[in-house]
Design an enzyme around this catalytic site. Structure first.
Site, PDB file in Angstrom:
ATOM      1  N   LYS A  43       0.472  37.166  42.982  1.00  0.00           N
ATOM      2  CA  LYS A  43       1.142  38.313  43.611  1.00  0.00           C
ATOM      3  C   LYS A  43       1.204  39.474  42.608  1.00  0.00           C
ATOM      4  O   LYS A  43       0.942  39.273  41.411  1.00  0.00           O
ATOM      5  CB  LYS A  43       2.542  37.905  44.067  1.00  0.00           C
ATOM      6  CG  LYS A  43       3.471  37.468  42.940  1.00  0.00           C
ATOM      7  CD  LYS A  43       4.723  36.797  43.487  1.00  0.00           C
ATOM      8  CE  LYS A  43       5.654  36.390  42.347  1.00  0.00           C
ATOM      9  NZ  LYS A  43       6.738  35.515  42.824  1.00  0.00           N
ATOM     10  N   TYR A 283       8.297  66.464  22.193  1.00  0.00           N
ATOM     11  CA  TYR A 283       9.423  67.098  22.882  1.00  0.00           C
ATOM     12  C   TYR A 283      10.720  66.858  22.126  1.00  0.00           C
ATOM     13  O   TYR A 283      10.963  65.764  21.622  1.00  0.00           O
ATOM     14  CB  TYR A 283       9.617  66.490  24.268  1.00  0.00           C
ATOM     15  CG  TYR A 283       8.526  66.815  25.265  1.00  0.00           C
ATOM     16  CD1 TYR A 283       8.126  68.128  25.513  1.00  0.00           C
ATOM     17  CD2 TYR A 283       7.924  65.793  25.986  1.00  0.00           C
ATOM     18  CE1 TYR A 283       7.149  68.393  26.448  1.00  0.00           C
ATOM     19  CE2 TYR A 283       6.939  66.067  26.926  1.00  0.00           C
ATOM     20  CZ  TYR A 283       6.558  67.374  27.144  1.00  0.00           C
ATOM     21  OH  TYR A 283       5.596  67.641  28.067  1.00  0.00           O
TER      22      TYR A 283
HETATM   23  C1  LIG Z   1       6.663  34.290  42.119  1.00  0.00           C
HETATM   24  C2  LIG Z   1       6.849  32.982  42.733  1.00  0.00           C
HETATM   25  C3  LIG Z   1       6.415  31.821  42.075  1.00  0.00           C
HETATM   26  C4  LIG Z   1       5.823  31.839  40.677  1.00  0.00           C
HETATM   27  O1  LIG Z   1       6.796  32.094  39.710  1.00  0.00           O
HETATM   28  P1  LIG Z   1       6.490  31.929  38.145  1.00  0.00           P
HETATM   29  O2  LIG Z   1       7.808  31.776  37.537  1.00  0.00           O
HETATM   30  O3  LIG Z   1       5.793  33.152  37.702  1.00  0.00           O
HETATM   31  O4  LIG Z   1       5.636  30.725  38.000  1.00  0.00           O
HETATM   32  C5  LIG Z   1       6.560  30.622  42.750  1.00  0.00           C
HETATM   33  N1  LIG Z   1       7.108  30.558  43.982  1.00  0.00           N
HETATM   34  C6  LIG Z   1       7.548  31.654  44.632  1.00  0.00           C
HETATM   35  C7  LIG Z   1       8.155  31.519  45.985  1.00  0.00           C
HETATM   36  C8  LIG Z   1       7.440  32.898  44.032  1.00  0.00           C
HETATM   37  O5  LIG Z   1       7.880  33.982  44.666  1.00  0.00           O
END
Ligand SMILES: *Cc1c(COP(=O)(O)O)cnc(C)c1O
Length: 391
Positions: A43, A283
């Protein structure tokens, strides 16, 4: 590239190490054993690393299952994956996209009965099963199907056997990266196991059960089940200092850090100038030279993902040595003091994150100064920075 466009050089570049990804995935496989599989979480543009490059690299390491947060992300990943790889949406999708999702064999979380009914209807009219993962509410109070709704969900699944394929049953833990949450998480695991027994009794379903993200994969062996949804670990980022220390404490001295950061970020010097003692740089007045100085001007800023919190705090690597960031980080420029690196000149490679000769800058130097998570920092890297895959 579109017709007529020239490939101009970008002001910074990201390198992605295939060897590091391979090592992190190998470490994850070692933890979970042969029974469980990895769904690589890609993601947020593969945690800022870039969908296309990471998917390609991961497939070379044998990964065939990818998780995203939305149908829009699924579309990006679907364009990059091999025929035999699967994409799973863990979060938001809209009814209007269900036909497309089902036609493309995209798996998706279902957390309410309405969605289940709707998916069955659409799958029926398309003549192809919807690949659903029932997401159960176990106390995290994010999305999830309430335990009281489970009997009805099982009835729907049984009645619509041809339209609905139960690919998985899952939940998400409320912060396995922190020991402080242990009590709450243990309760979630217990409830999940209870619900799992009910599902197993209900009929001959054989879903993949999955709970663990990176933190639980490392710290809670009993949560690994049939599949783990791993993001951070794969990119070489510890979910938290707690999880890192817990692991290293139990594996000392056999093991040094088993994770390798996959990405490095580099730019180069745009101009070098002499600044007399007492003059200000950039700046405002946040940096005043306390000696006659040589200041390097660098062509990126907070508009390129460099956190402004690093103003007068961070360091970069030039000619293998640390040069402190001075003055405020601008939208597209920042400054580094190279007074003690007299060879520094225009065009010199400058490392923001990564290695140069015997020196290294990790993500911690970025996150120590703010409340930002390591994943938060990488997610903000603009998609437009070119990514190169290295060994
Ligand atoms: C983002 C996410 C994961 C992965 O999380 P990590 O800590 O980066 O491994 C797993 N399950 C869900 C539902 C997530 O949203």
């Amino acid at each position: 590239m579109e017709h007529g466009q020239r490939a101009v050089r970008h002001s910074s570049r990201i390198e992605l190490s295939l060897g590091a990804l391979r090592q992190n995935l190998g470490f994850t496989r070692e933890l979970i054993g042969r029974q469980a599989r990895i769904s690589l979480v890609v993601k947020a543009n593969a945690y800022g690393h870039g969908y296309a490059a990471i998917v390609k690299m991961a497939e070379r390491c044998g990964i065939r299952h990818f998780s995203v947060a939305s149908s829009q992300e699924a579309e990006e990943v679907l364009a990059a994956v091999r025929e035999d790889s699967r994409v799973m949406i863990m979060g938001i999708l809209y009814d209007e996209d269900l036909p497309w999702i089902i036609e493309h064999d995209i798996e998706f979380f279902v957390y309410d009965l309405e969605r289940l009914k709707h998916a069955a209807g659409i799958a029926g009219s398309i003549g192809r099963p919807a690949l659903v993962h029932l997401e159960l509410e176990t106390g995290g109070n994010r999305t999830g199907l309430a335990a009281a709704e489970l009997p009805e969900a099982l009835r729907l699944l049984t009645r619509n056997r041809r339209q609905l394929q139960l690919a998985g049953v899952c939940t998400h833990l409320a912060g396995a990266e922190s020991l402080a949450n242990r009590f709450r998480i243990t309760q979630q695991l217990q409830l999940f196991q209870q619900l799992r027994r009910r599902i197993a009794r209900a009929r001959s379903l054989e879903p993949a059960y999955h709970i663990a993200s990176s933190a639980a994969t490392v710290a809670l062996p009993e949560s690994r089940l049939d599949m783990v949804r791993v993001g951070s670990l794969a990119y070489g980022l510890w979910p938290s200092p707690d999880v890192r220390d817990l692991y290293l404490m139990h594996h000392k001295p056999a093991r040094s850090n088993p994770l390798k950061r996959v990405f490095s970020w580099k730019t180069d010097i745009m101009q070098v100038k002499s600044v007399s003692r007492g003059e200000f740089v950039g700046y405002g007045t946040s940096f005043q030279a306390h000696r006659d100085s040589r200041i390097a001007v660098l062509p990126i800023g907070y508009g390129n993902g460099l956190p402004r919190e690093l103003s007068n705090r961070g360091t970069v690597l030039i000619r293998g040595r640390r040069a402190p960031i001075v003055g405020s980080i601008n939208m597209n420029l920042f400054f580094a003091d190279v007074t003690t690196i007299p060879e520094a000149q225009v065009g010199d490679e400058t490392v923001l994150v990564g290695r140069q000769r015997n020196n290294e800058i990790g993500l911690r130097s970025f996150t120590e100064f703010s409340s930002a998570l390591n994943t938060e920092f990488v997610c903000r890297l603009p998609a437009g920075i070119p990514r190169t895959i290295i060994r």
